[in-house]
Design a protein around this motif. Structure first.
Motif, PDB file in Angstrom:
ATOM      1  N   PRO A  26       0.845  -1.198   0.000  1.00  0.00           N
ATOM      2  CA  PRO A  26       0.000   0.000   0.000  1.00  0.00           C
ATOM      3  C   PRO A  26       0.882   1.250   0.000  1.00  0.00           C
ATOM      4  N   GLU A  27       0.286   2.384  -0.284  1.00  0.00           N
ATOM      5  CA  GLU A  27       1.009   3.658  -0.366  1.00  0.00           C
ATOM      6  C   GLU A  27       2.133   3.596  -1.394  1.00  0.00           C
ATOM      7  N   SER A  28       1.850   2.947  -2.518  1.00  0.00           N
ATOM      8  CA  SER A  28       2.841   2.785  -3.581  1.00  0.00           C
ATOM      9  C   SER A  28       2.222   3.211  -4.905  1.00  0.00           C
ATOM     10  N   ARG A  29       3.063   3.826  -5.754  1.00  0.00           N
ATOM     11  CA  ARG A  29       2.562   4.286  -7.053  1.00  0.00           C
ATOM     12  C   ARG A  29       3.741   4.660  -7.952  1.00  0.00           C
ATOM     13  N   THR A  54       6.944   5.632  -5.725  1.00  0.00           N
ATOM     14  CA  THR A  54       6.823   5.627  -4.269  1.00  0.00           C
ATOM     15  C   THR A  54       6.474   4.207  -3.861  1.00  0.00           C
ATOM     16  N   GLY A  57       5.312   4.530   0.735  1.00  0.00           N
ATOM     17  CA  GLY A  57       5.520   5.886   1.221  1.00  0.00           C
ATOM     18  C   GLY A  57       6.933   6.426   1.018  1.00  0.00           C
TER      19      GLY A  57
END
Length: 162
Positions: A26-29, A54, A57
């Motif tokens: 999660p918090e990845s892109r 990212t 985070g």
């Protein structure tokens, strides 16, 4: 946001690797993809030169350098895992496609990058108030490849393996 961004060097797989990594946490892109404007050592005009992404985070940069550079265990990325299911999922995903397991929760993924897949419970067992229990947990960990939270707990508490 941190001023420090790790740069990962790839021969030509920067975009593939970045997409793989952001699929894991999660918090990845993917933040940006920069293409070569002209032919360069990193590739022909129009091909991917840099991917900024990212991961959990943390900002990263993946660079296509045009030739293979080997990573070592001297630099690795640790992922804290809330439970055994998360340890298992990330372990299996990072080994998929040609990764190599190592001991004590370390592995190299298909791109040769080193990872530590670590349960958040590990410090409780290795650094707990029961020094004899911590020593038993350390000995148990040293025999493990993928870390097993229940095995660490049993060792810490002085229980024999099931």
């Amino acid at each position: 946001m941190s001023k420090v961004t790790p740069c990962l060097w790839f021969a030509s797989e920067a975009e593939e690797a970045a997409n793989f990594y952001v699929s894991l946490l999660p918090e990845s892109r993917i933040d940006t993809v920069q293409r070569n404007s002209t032919d360069s050592p990193g590739g022909k005009a129009g091909t991917v030169l840099v991917v900024e992404f990212t991961l959990g985070g943390q900002r990263f940069m993946a660079l296509n350098g045009g030739m293979r550079m080997d990573y070592t265990h001297a630099v690795s990325f640790k992922i804290d895992c809330a439970d055994q299911a998360e340890v298992d999922r990330l372990w299996d995903a990072l080994l998929s496609g040609g990764g190599e397991p190592n001991r004590c929760g370390w592995l190299k993924d298909r791109y040769g990058l080193s990872w530590q897949i670590v349960p958040t419970a590990l410090p409780k067992y290795l650094g707990g108030d029961d020094r004899a229990g911590a020593a038993r947990a350390m000995q148990a960990m040293l025999k493990m490849v993928k870390l097993d939270i229940e095995g660490l707990r049993r060792a810490y508490e002085g229980q024999s393996a099931a």
